[in-house]
Design an enzyme around this catalytic site. Structure first.
Site, PDB file in Angstrom:
ATOM      1  N   ARG A  85      27.588  27.244  -5.074  1.00 33.25           N
ATOM      2  CA  ARG A  85      28.084  27.764  -6.344  1.00 33.25           C
ATOM      3  C   ARG A  85      26.907  28.304  -7.135  1.00 33.25           C
ATOM      4  NH1 ARG A  85      30.298  24.373 -11.544  1.00 33.25           N
ATOM      5  NH2 ARG A  85      28.078  24.481 -12.099  1.00 33.25           N
ATOM      6  N   TYR A 112      27.128  28.054 -19.363  1.00 33.91           N
ATOM      7  CA  TYR A 112      27.604  26.857 -18.647  1.00 33.91           C
ATOM      8  C   TYR A 112      26.925  26.745 -17.293  1.00 33.91           C
ATOM      9  CZ  TYR A 112      29.890  24.157 -15.261  1.00 33.91           C
ATOM     10  OH  TYR A 112      30.083  23.270 -14.252  1.00 33.91           O
ATOM     11  N   ASP A 162      31.997  29.399 -11.180  1.00 29.33           N
ATOM     12  CA  ASP A 162      32.867  28.631 -12.077  1.00 29.33           C
ATOM     13  C   ASP A 162      32.901  29.297 -13.448  1.00 29.33           C
ATOM     14  OD1 ASP A 162      33.075  25.022 -12.760  1.00 29.33           O
ATOM     15  OD2 ASP A 162      34.274  26.725 -13.473  1.00 29.33           O
ATOM     16  N   HIS A 180      34.715  28.198 -15.837  1.00 30.29           N
ATOM     17  CA  HIS A 180      34.831  27.023 -16.712  1.00 30.29           C
ATOM     18  C   HIS A 180      35.815  27.225 -17.856  1.00 30.29           C
ATOM     19  CE1 HIS A 180      33.011  23.130 -18.080  1.00 30.29           C
ATOM     20  NE2 HIS A 180      32.925  23.029 -16.773  1.00 30.29           N
ATOM     21  N   GLU A 218      36.409  29.990  -9.996  1.00 27.20           N
ATOM     22  CA  GLU A 218      36.999  28.719 -10.449  1.00 27.20           C
ATOM     23  C   GLU A 218      37.325  28.730 -11.937  1.00 27.20           C
ATOM     24  OE1 GLU A 218      34.451  25.422  -9.626  1.00 27.20           O
ATOM     25  OE2 GLU A 218      35.473  24.135 -11.060  1.00 27.20           O
ATOM     26  N   GLU A 220      40.349  20.815 -11.823  1.00 23.83           N
ATOM     27  CA  GLU A 220      39.490  19.618 -11.928  1.00 23.83           C
ATOM     28  C   GLU A 220      39.859  18.773 -13.144  1.00 23.83           C
ATOM     29  OE1 GLU A 220      35.612  21.554 -12.215  1.00 23.83           O
ATOM     30  OE2 GLU A 220      35.411  20.659 -14.183  1.00 23.83           O
ATOM     31  N   ARG A 257      41.898  21.623  -7.265  1.00 25.74           N
ATOM     32  CA  ARG A 257      40.666  20.861  -7.434  1.00 25.74           C
ATOM     33  C   ARG A 257      40.850  19.485  -8.055  1.00 25.74           C
ATOM     34  NH1 ARG A 257      35.855  21.749  -7.223  1.00 25.74           N
ATOM     35  NH2 ARG A 257      35.129  21.535  -9.363  1.00 25.74           N
ATOM     36  N   GLU A 290      33.320  19.717  -3.176  1.00 25.81           N
ATOM     37  CA  GLU A 290      32.151  19.875  -4.055  1.00 25.81           C
ATOM     38  C   GLU A 290      31.189  18.714  -3.832  1.00 25.81           C
ATOM     39  OE1 GLU A 290      33.159  20.085  -8.162  1.00 25.81           O
ATOM     40  OE2 GLU A 290      31.142  20.597  -8.804  1.00 25.81           O
ATOM     41  N   TRP A 336      34.537  24.953 -23.677  1.00 29.48           N
ATOM     42  CA  TRP A 336      33.177  24.788 -23.128  1.00 29.48           C
ATOM     43  C   TRP A 336      33.209  24.913 -21.615  1.00 29.48           C
ATOM     44  CZ3 TRP A 336      31.598  20.729 -19.818  1.00 29.48           C
ATOM     45  CH2 TRP A 336      30.257  20.845 -19.440  1.00 29.48           C
TER      46      TRP A 336
HETATM   47  C1  CS2 Z   1      32.194  21.569 -13.280  1.00 31.66           C
HETATM   48  C2  CS2 Z   1      31.870  20.177 -13.715  1.00 31.66           C
HETATM   49  O1  CS2 Z   1      31.644  20.796 -11.141  1.00 31.66           O
HETATM   50  C3  CS2 Z   1      32.325  21.605 -11.785  1.00 31.66           C
HETATM   51  O2  CS2 Z   1      33.093  22.440 -11.289  1.00 31.66           O
HETATM   52  O3  CS2 Z   1      33.312  22.125 -13.888  1.00 31.66           O
HETATM   53  O4  CS2 Z   1      30.494  20.034 -13.617  1.00 31.66           O
HETATM   54  C4  CS2 Z   1      32.285  19.798 -15.131  1.00 31.66           C
HETATM   55  O5  CS2 Z   1      31.614  20.634 -16.049  1.00 31.66           O
HETATM   56  C5  CS2 Z   1      31.902  18.350 -15.364  1.00 31.66           C
HETATM   57  O6  CS2 Z   1      32.494  17.567 -14.370  1.00 31.66           O
HETATM   58  C6  CS2 Z   1      32.357  17.888 -16.733  1.00 31.66           C
HETATM   59  O7  CS2 Z   1      32.089  16.526 -16.876  1.00 31.66           O
HETATM   60 MG    MG Z   2      34.399  23.355 -12.572  1.00 31.93          MG
END
Ligand code: CS2
Ligand code: MG
Length: 383
Positions: free
Chosen positions: A128, A140, A191, A193, A217, A243, A264, A320, A383
């Site tokens: 990634r 991010y 990502d 995010h 993502e 996630e 995810r 991941e 965020w």
């Molecule tokens: C991120 C995470 O791994 C990822 O895909 O989205 O690092 C996420 O920011 C953290 O798990 C938040 O605690």
């Molecule tokens: Mg993520």
């Protein structure tokens, strides 16, 4: 979390919820654990239903992380009691190993390219890539300290600024450079995010098509599941999300409409192995594969559980893998391993993870928060 039986067997679960850990601890200690005393740990299905339906107030990250912690611990106990690795109880090994991806990041394209190259040299087949965005103070996924990226910080939430316009103009140049320098083989992921609107996600997906990402993502917040239909109408870039999901219902429309390619939802935040397996089986009907969350804010117990499920299910996609720190690995000795881009959970009984409680006690919990983000005009954003 540790559940002990009267036969001397114990199981480990993971109750972390980055930035809200104490809520889960209280939910478990005050409301869940008293109900477990005296139950048969083999009854994973009935206990899951008891904790899910019996709570009346169901779903959400705190509840489902608490249920996930109990469920994973019970599967660990089951495997230990039967002297077999958990994946044998989920269907056995469907593959030689579990393909993983890791995180590369840099302040700019050049640093990010170096970081991707470093991870390829370590043996990763999928990486990634997250880069600083010109004109955006802190993007991010980019480490500020040169240490591995970990977003939670002590003290109250830090605030970062964000510009979607600068981001959308920049990201295609990042992946153009990565493809020119690295060629077509390495699987590249990115990502977003949750920061875009659906049409912005569609624009980004379209602009990334020449670079053949493995996935884009979290292009946009997924509360509005049909927002992903708009993205799907405009781009063939594969999409991963989930996630922050906690049950299959958070992804029901996304999956049955094939608006995503990878689900995810983390085992620890999605009700444990019992619910992750059901979600994966539902996703399999619609050509959706798994890509479980595996950041360092999820413990090695979580990593092990994801690898056991990843070994067994047919519609596994990718896992991941943000390697934990040496100290974390010391607190959680484990049998899983990484070789040439793939991981294996090991063949120890149960999950194959243990905990050094004496060492863990030397590092008491300190509250930490995930950052918040604001647009350049001060508007609070994702965020
Ligand atoms: C991120 C995470 O791994 C990822 O895909 O989205 O690092 C996420 O920011 C953290 O798990 C938040 O605690
Ligand atoms: Mg993520």
């Amino acid at each position: 979390m540790k559940i002990e039986t009267d036969q001397g067997i114990y199981g480990l679960g993971d109750a972390t919820l980055n930035g809200r850990e104490l809520a889960v601890e209280s939910y478990l200690a005050e409301h869940v654990l008293p109900c477990l005393i005296g139950r048969d740990p083999f009854q994973t299905e009935d206990i899951w239903q008891y904790l899910y339906r019996g709570a009346y107030w169901r779903g959400g990250p705190v509840t489902m992380t608490a249920i996930g912690a109990v469920d994973v611990a019970l599967w660990d106990i089951k495997g230990k009691a039967l002297n077999t690795p958990v994946y044998h109880l989920l269907g056995g090994s469907s593959r030689e190993g579990v393909l993983v991806y890791t995180h590369a990041n840099g302040a700019d394209i050049s640093e990010t390219l170096d970081s991707v190259r470093k991870h390829i040299d370590e043996g990763y087949l999928a990486v990634r890539a997250q880069s600083g965005v010109p004109g955006v103070a802190s993007s991010y996924g980019v480490s500020k300290s040169g240490k591995p990226y970990e977003p939670a910080q002590r003290g109250l939430p830090s605030e970062s600024l964000w510009s979607t316009e600068k981001y959308l103009n920049f990201v295609p140049t990042l992946f153009e450079k990565l493809r020119v320098e690295l060629g077509p083989e390495v699987r590249l992921l990115h990502d977003c995010h949750h920061r875009l609107t659906p049409i912005e996600g569609a624009r980004l997906g379209k602009s990334l098509e020449p670079y053949h990402l493995f996935w884009m993502e979290d292009p946009c917040p997924a509360e509005l599941q049909e927002g992903f239909e708009l993205i799907r109408q405009h781009t063939t870039t594969p999409i991963a999300t989930g996630e922050i999901f906690n049950t299959v219902w958070d992804a029901h429309d996304l999956i049955r409409n094939q608006w995503i390619d990878y689900i995810r939802m983390a085992i620890v935040h999605g009700g444990g192995i019992t619910h992750a397996k059901k979600t994966a089986d539902f996703a399999a009907l619609y050509h959706v594969r798994t890509g479980f969350h595996g950041a360092t804010d999820l413990s090695p117990v979580s990593m092990a559980a994801a690898l056991h499920v990843g070994m067994a299910i047919h519609n596994f996609g990718i896992q991941e893998h943000m390697p934990h720190s040496a100290l974390t690995n010391e607190v959680f000795p484990h049998g899983y391993s990484f070789v040439n881009g793939y991981m294996h959970p090991g063949d120890g009984a149960g999950l194959g993870v243990n905990i050094d409680e004496v060492l863990a006690a030397k590092h008491p919990y300190q509250r930490a928060y995930l950052p918040i983000a604001r647009k350049l005009d001060g508007t609070l954003t994702d965020w």
